[in-house]
Scaffold this motif. Structure first.
Motif, mmCIF file in Angstrom:
data_model
loop_
_atom_site.group_PDB
_atom_site.id
_atom_site.type_symbol
_atom_site.label_atom_id
_atom_site.label_comp_id
_atom_site.label_asym_id
_atom_site.label_seq_id
_atom_site.Cartn_x
_atom_site.Cartn_y
_atom_site.Cartn_z
ATOM 1 N N VAL A 32 0.853 -1.184 0.000
ATOM 2 C CA VAL A 32 0.000 0.000 0.000
ATOM 3 C C VAL A 32 0.892 1.238 0.000
ATOM 4 N N ARG A 33 0.528 2.226 -0.825
ATOM 5 C CA ARG A 33 1.283 3.473 -0.855
ATOM 6 C C ARG A 33 0.658 4.472 0.116
ATOM 7 N N ILE A 34 1.473 5.329 0.684
ATOM 8 C CA ILE A 34 1.023 6.307 1.666
ATOM 9 C C ILE A 34 1.138 7.707 1.063
ATOM 10 N N ALA A 35 0.025 8.429 1.083
ATOM 11 C CA ALA A 35 0.005 9.832 0.646
ATOM 12 C C ALA A 35 -0.307 10.686 1.866
ATOM 13 N N VAL A 36 0.219 11.894 1.869
ATOM 14 C CA VAL A 36 -0.044 12.810 2.978
ATOM 15 C C VAL A 36 -0.829 13.994 2.436
ATOM 16 N N SER A 37 -1.967 14.273 3.068
ATOM 17 C CA SER A 37 -2.830 15.389 2.672
ATOM 18 C C SER A 37 -2.683 16.542 3.645
ATOM 19 N N ASP A 38 -3.366 17.619 3.295
ATOM 20 C CA ASP A 38 -3.360 18.840 4.103
ATOM 21 C C ASP A 38 -1.937 19.358 4.213
ATOM 22 N N PHE A 39 -1.331 19.505 3.047
ATOM 23 C CA PHE A 39 0.066 19.866 2.982
ATOM 24 C C PHE A 39 0.308 21.357 2.869
ATOM 25 N N SER A 40 -0.571 22.156 3.442
ATOM 26 C CA SER A 40 -0.413 23.604 3.341
ATOM 27 C C SER A 40 0.808 24.107 4.094
ATOM 28 N N ALA A 41 1.372 23.269 4.935
ATOM 29 C CA ALA A 41 2.537 23.688 5.710
ATOM 30 C C ALA A 41 3.813 23.708 4.883
ATOM 31 N N GLY A 42 3.784 23.164 3.664
ATOM 32 C CA GLY A 42 4.913 23.254 2.761
ATOM 33 C C GLY A 42 6.156 22.536 3.236
ATOM 34 N N ILE A 43 7.171 23.290 3.596
ATOM 35 C CA ILE A 43 8.456 22.719 3.981
ATOM 36 C C ILE A 43 8.310 21.814 5.196
ATOM 37 N N ALA A 44 7.502 22.230 6.157
ATOM 38 C CA ALA A 44 7.302 21.379 7.335
ATOM 39 C C ALA A 44 6.686 20.049 6.937
ATOM 40 N N GLY A 45 5.770 20.084 5.998
ATOM 41 C CA GLY A 45 5.154 18.854 5.528
ATOM 42 C C GLY A 45 6.133 17.951 4.804
ATOM 43 N N LEU A 46 6.977 18.541 3.954
ATOM 44 C CA LEU A 46 7.985 17.740 3.257
ATOM 45 C C LEU A 46 8.978 17.147 4.242
ATOM 46 N N ALA A 47 9.282 17.873 5.296
ATOM 47 C CA ALA A 47 10.202 17.359 6.303
ATOM 48 C C ALA A 47 9.636 16.117 6.984
ATOM 49 N N MET A 48 8.307 15.981 6.961
ATOM 50 C CA MET A 48 7.669 14.810 7.556
ATOM 51 C C MET A 48 8.169 13.529 6.905
ATOM 52 N N ASN A 49 8.583 13.599 5.636
ATOM 53 C CA ASN A 49 9.075 12.416 4.932
ATOM 54 C C ASN A 49 10.312 11.834 5.603
ATOM 55 N N ARG A 50 11.056 12.628 6.301
ATOM 56 C CA ARG A 50 12.257 12.130 6.977
ATOM 57 C C ARG A 50 11.888 11.295 8.201
ATOM 58 N N VAL A 51 10.748 11.598 8.823
ATOM 59 C CA VAL A 51 10.293 10.871 10.006
ATOM 60 C C VAL A 51 9.345 9.740 9.613
ATOM 61 N N HIS A 52 8.436 10.033 8.691
ATOM 62 C CA HIS A 52 7.413 9.089 8.247
ATOM 63 C C HIS A 52 7.603 8.846 6.751
ATOM 64 N N PRO A 53 8.064 7.676 6.347
ATOM 65 C CA PRO A 53 8.226 7.431 4.914
ATOM 66 C C PRO A 53 6.878 7.540 4.191
ATOM 67 N N ILE A 54 6.816 8.424 3.193
ATOM 68 C CA ILE A 54 5.599 8.611 2.422
ATOM 69 C C ILE A 54 5.914 8.441 0.945
ATOM 70 N N ASP A 55 4.890 8.145 0.171
ATOM 71 C CA ASP A 55 5.062 7.905 -1.253
ATOM 72 C C ASP A 55 4.653 9.088 -2.106
ATOM 73 N N ARG A 56 3.839 9.969 -1.572
ATOM 74 C CA ARG A 56 3.427 11.154 -2.306
ATOM 75 C C ARG A 56 2.757 12.126 -1.356
ATOM 76 N N VAL A 57 2.607 13.363 -1.822
ATOM 77 C CA VAL A 57 1.855 14.350 -1.057
ATOM 78 C C VAL A 57 0.680 14.815 -1.903
ATOM 79 N N ARG A 58 -0.360 15.224 -1.236
ATOM 80 C CA ARG A 58 -1.542 15.783 -1.887
ATOM 81 C C ARG A 58 -1.620 17.233 -1.442
ATOM 82 N N LEU A 59 -1.565 18.122 -2.402
ATOM 83 C CA LEU A 59 -1.507 19.553 -2.122
ATOM 84 C C LEU A 59 -2.771 20.215 -2.640
ATOM 85 N N ASP A 60 -3.492 20.901 -1.762
ATOM 86 C CA ASP A 60 -4.757 21.539 -2.118
ATOM 87 C C ASP A 60 -4.512 22.941 -2.668
ATOM 88 N N THR A 61 -5.043 23.208 -3.862
ATOM 89 C CA THR A 61 -4.857 24.520 -4.482
ATOM 90 C C THR A 61 -5.441 25.639 -3.617
#
Length: 147
Positions: A32-61
């Motif tokens: 199963v692939r893991i996506a992270v939503s509610d990524f309005s935090a930008g850099i903080a959200g991308l940094a989450m990949n270092r703690v929690h391995p994720i496969d993609r992010v979902r970014l709301d326009t």
């Protein structure tokens, strides 16, 4: 399992949440692939990949527009997409609900979008019919923008 993407809100788990991390790891090991939503935090959200391995992010326009405004929307979206590319995390841009949203997404470099502008949700049969008439689909079965 490889066709399933589990969508997790970035504020739903913390670095020290062993139960959540164990469950996420179990899901990932099964394919199963893991996506992270509610990524309005930008850099903080991308940094989450270092703690929690994720496969993609979902970014709301809408989140980006709220931060950047209409005038700088494409510029900020482009920067975020570049940042995500730098750390090898694919992005699904959500909330693409109009032709203008789609044009902005293309201008910024988005390659995967979701939203009402693309049409209503389809059944598996309808997707198979659509892709059999020449629509471009990626290897994982998701519709993507042609480059």
């Amino acid at each position: 399992p490889s066709r399933l993407v589990c969508d997790v809100f970035c504020n739903a788990i913390s670095a020290d949440d062993r139960i959540a991390m164990t469950e996420i790891d179990t899901l990932r090991r099964s394919g199963v692939r893991i996506a992270v939503s509610d990524f309005s935090a930008g850099i903080a959200g991308l940094a989450m990949n270092r703690v929690h391995p994720i496969d993609r992010v979902r970014l709301d326009t809408d989140h980006i527009k709220a931060i950047a405004g209409e005038a700088r929307f494409v510029q900020m979206l482009s920067l975020f997409l570049q940042l995500a590319s730098t750390v090898d995390i694919p992005v699904t841009l959500t909330g693409v609900d109009s032709r203008k949203d789609l044009e902005c997404a293309i201008s910024a470099g988005a390659v995967e979008v979701e939203g009402c502008f693309a049409g209503p949700a389809l059944s598996a049969t309808e997707v198979r019919e659509l892709t059999s008439v020449g629509a471009a689909a990626s290897g994982d079965g998701r519709m993507q923008l042609a480059s």
